[in-house]
Every structure is written in structure tokens, then in C-alpha cells.
Design a protein around this motif. Structure first.
Motif, mmCIF file in Angstrom:
data_model
loop_
_atom_site.group_PDB
_atom_site.id
_atom_site.type_symbol
_atom_site.label_atom_id
_atom_site.label_comp_id
_atom_site.label_asym_id
_atom_site.label_seq_id
_atom_site.Cartn_x
_atom_site.Cartn_y
_atom_site.Cartn_z
ATOM 1 N N LYS A 1 0.661 -1.158 0.183
ATOM 2 C CA LYS A 1 0.055 -0.068 0.015
ATOM 3 C C LYS A 1 0.790 1.349 0.041
ATOM 4 O O LYS A 1 0.498 2.300 -0.505
ATOM 5 C CB LYS A 1 -0.830 -0.080 1.433
ATOM 6 N N THR A 2 1.746 1.299 0.617
ATOM 7 C CA THR A 2 3.032 2.307 0.496
ATOM 8 C C THR A 2 3.320 2.546 -0.956
ATOM 9 O O THR A 2 3.358 3.921 -1.023
ATOM 10 C CB THR A 2 4.222 2.052 1.625
ATOM 11 N N GLY A 3 3.697 1.635 -1.491
ATOM 12 C CA GLY A 3 4.163 1.990 -2.910
ATOM 13 C C GLY A 3 3.201 2.639 -3.750
ATOM 14 O O GLY A 3 3.388 3.675 -4.631
ATOM 15 N N LEU A 4 1.806 2.136 -3.688
ATOM 16 C CA LEU A 4 0.744 2.992 -4.252
ATOM 17 C C LEU A 4 0.412 4.449 -3.922
ATOM 18 O O LEU A 4 0.245 5.298 -4.588
ATOM 19 C CB LEU A 4 -0.618 2.136 -4.239
ATOM 20 N N VAL A 5 0.596 4.636 -2.604
ATOM 21 C CA VAL A 5 0.503 5.695 -2.080
ATOM 22 C C VAL A 5 1.536 6.801 -2.561
ATOM 23 O O VAL A 5 1.077 7.749 -3.065
ATOM 24 C CB VAL A 5 0.505 5.731 -0.257
ATOM 25 N N LEU A 6 2.702 6.346 -2.374
ATOM 26 C CA LEU A 6 3.860 7.137 -3.079
ATOM 27 C C LEU A 6 3.642 7.557 -4.239
ATOM 28 O O LEU A 6 4.059 8.594 -4.854
ATOM 29 C CB LEU A 6 5.249 6.759 -2.595
ATOM 30 N N PHE A 7 3.411 6.597 -5.191
ATOM 31 C CA PHE A 7 3.141 6.891 -6.412
ATOM 32 C C PHE A 7 2.005 7.569 -6.634
ATOM 33 O O PHE A 7 2.260 8.696 -7.787
ATOM 34 C CB PHE A 7 2.818 5.259 -7.271
ATOM 35 N N HIS A 8 0.841 7.604 -6.531
ATOM 36 C CA HIS A 8 -0.289 8.381 -6.680
ATOM 37 C C HIS A 8 0.168 9.900 -6.155
ATOM 38 O O HIS A 8 -0.387 10.893 -6.802
ATOM 39 C CB HIS A 8 -1.521 7.999 -5.821
#
Length: 282
Positions: free
Chosen positions: A145-152
Motif C-alpha cells: 500500500k505504501t508503494g501505491l500511496v507514494l506513486f499516486h
């Protein structure tokens, strides 16, 4: 003045308008109506080809009960919340500070920095699929979930900064000058003078970004897999088996997944409309 009010149009034009408008609305809402109807049908209706007829039996509680209690849908919903809320907070906070800097301060590279934020919005996101996925793998952020948050946050900040910068430039600059004359620090000017005036823009932007991120499907299936990190948009497909698609459960899951953005809009409707229309009329 264009467009002319319908009340001033001729009688045939008003009749055509009143006839075609409901038809257009029904056609526009037809996909949503179909999903809502499918969500209360039994699985046998789909195998028998009963797509648009009356349901063989009303399975409202059964279908939605399976979605909530016999599947990973609650976990997918929680994942969406844990991805969307931090993304909205991070993107809005960064863009508010970046918009303040680009809208208030005058420096040599101001327009070029602003151009970089704007240019990023024109990059087709499909061409970034492979490098972004490889980057998340190298950083150990794949299927998190951290990867998606940072990407978005990284990709939404460009649009948000464009929105905020243009809004801040429309604010009365004498307020900031008066605060500077009084010796107020720049961060206090941002926090106590500019930020309260930005509430309509912050609310409008929060609703937009919340809707964008919650409804994202492309990056959800590119950067995540399984119920550990996937949001609800990708999790709906988990109702499909190897040889069979549970369309009735997918429809019920789609209705459930669509409720939070709708609720968010109605809760923030007043501020959302004010933020979009502020400055449109002098």
C-alpha cells in the motif's frame, strides 16, 4: 447571450428539449441501472441469458451478504481507504505549499518549474507502466500500500499544483503585503492568511483526488496483487473463478465500491461547488 435559456426558445424547441432530456438521462444512467439490477439477480439468470428481464428471484440480501461476509471485499475496501486517504492528504498538502511558492514568490525559474508540473500531466501513463513497476520492485515497494500511496502522490501533485497555483494567484495580494509589513513570518502567512482562504479550493481538490484514486484500476493491477494490498477496484475481479464469472457478485461489489466517492461528494458538495466556481463571476 449563449446559451439562451430554454424558456425563450420556440414551442417546438421546448417540446423537443423536454422529450429528449429524459431519454438522454436514461441512456446515460443505463449502465448504472443495469449493474444495480444485476446485483439483485441470482446466478442462474446469467446462465439462462436473462440479462434484461425480471429477476428469477430477488437475491438482494444473499448477494450483498456474500460480498460482505463470504469474500475479501471488506479487506479490499479497507485497503482502498488506507491508500486513498493518505494520498489525498499528501497530494493536497504538497500542492498547497508548491502552489503558494509558485503563486506568491517571483524568481527566475518560476515559470519553468510551473511548466514542469503542467507538462507532467500530458505524459501518457501507459508508457510509464514498465519503468514504474521496475522501480517499485527495486525499492521493495511492489505489492504494498505504501508503494501505491507514494506513486499516486507523485503523479497527482502536478495537477494539484496547477489547480492551487492558479487559485492562489487570484487571491488579493495586499493581504500578504500587509502581513509582511507587520513582520509576520512567511510560514505564518501561509498558515494563517493564505490557507484559510484556500478552504473551498482544498475541499474541491480533495473530492476530485479522492474520486481519482478510489476509482483507479490500471495502477492497482500493475503495482499490486492479492488482498494484502489491492484496492477494491481490482478486488472486484476476485469474484471470477477459472471457468465462471460471478456477475451478480461483481455487480453487487461494484455498487458497494461506488458508494464512498458518492458519499464524499454529497458531504463536500457545498465546498466543492464553491471551489470550482470561485472567481468565475466578479
Amino acid at each position: 447571450m449563449f446559451p439562451r435559456p430554454i424558456q425563450q426558445a420556440s414551442a417546438p424547441a421546448q417540446t423537443a428539449y423536454k422529450t429528449l432530456l429524459p431519454i438522454s438521462l436514461i441512456l446515460w444512467l443505463l449502465p448504472l441501472i443495469a449493474v444495480a439490477v444485476f446485483s439483485i439477480k441470482p446466478a442462474s439468470d446469467f446462465t439462462q441469458g436473462n440479462y434484461w428481464g425480471m429477476p428469477g428471484s430477488f437475491e438482494l440480501f444473499n448477494n450483498y451478504g456474500q460480498v460482505f461476509f463470504n469474500s475479501d471485499m471488506p479487506r479490499y475496501m479497507l485497503n482502498s481507504v488506507l491508500i486513498t486517504v493518505p494520498t489525498v492528504i499528501g497530494a493536497v498538502a504538497l500542492s498547497a505549499m508548491a502552489g503558494f511558492a509558485l503563486g506568491i514568490y517571483k524568481f527566475r525559474s518560476n515559470i519553468w518549474v510551473f511548466f514542469m508540473f503542467v507538462a507532467g500531466n500530458f505524459v501518457p501513463f501507459q508508457i510509464l507502466m514498465v519503468p514504474v513497476r521496475d522501480l517499485t520492485l527495486d525499492m521493495g515497494l511492489y505489492n504494498t500500500k505504501t508503494g501505491l500511496v507514494l506513486f499516486h502522490i507523485a503523479f497527482q501533485t502536478g495537477f494539484c499544483t496547477l489547480f492551487m497555483r492558479n487559485f492562489i494567484r487570484a487571491l488579493p495580494f495586499p493581504l500578504i503585503e500587509a502581513a509582511r509589513v507587520e513582520g509576520v513570518a512567511e510560514w505564518r502567512i501561509f498558515w494563517f492568511v493564505v490557507l484559510p482562504l484556500m478552504k473551498p479550493a482544498l475541499a474541491a481538490l480533495a473530492v476530485l483526488i479522492f474520486t481519482f484514486i478510489w476509482n483507479d484500476y490500471f495502477w492497482a493491477i500493475v503495482l499490486t496483487q492479492g488482498p494484502d494490498a489491492q484496492p477494491v477496484t481490482a478486488g472486484i475481479t476476485s469474484f471470477n473463478a477459472q471457468y465462471r464469472a460471478a456477475y451478480h457478485l461483481m455487480s453487487a461489489g461494484s455498487i458497494v465500491a461506488a458508494l464512498p466517492p458518492v458519499l464524499m461528494f454529497f458531504l463536500m458538495q457545498k465546498h466543492f461547488i464553491a471551489g470550482l466556481t470561485l472567481g468565475a463571476v466578479k
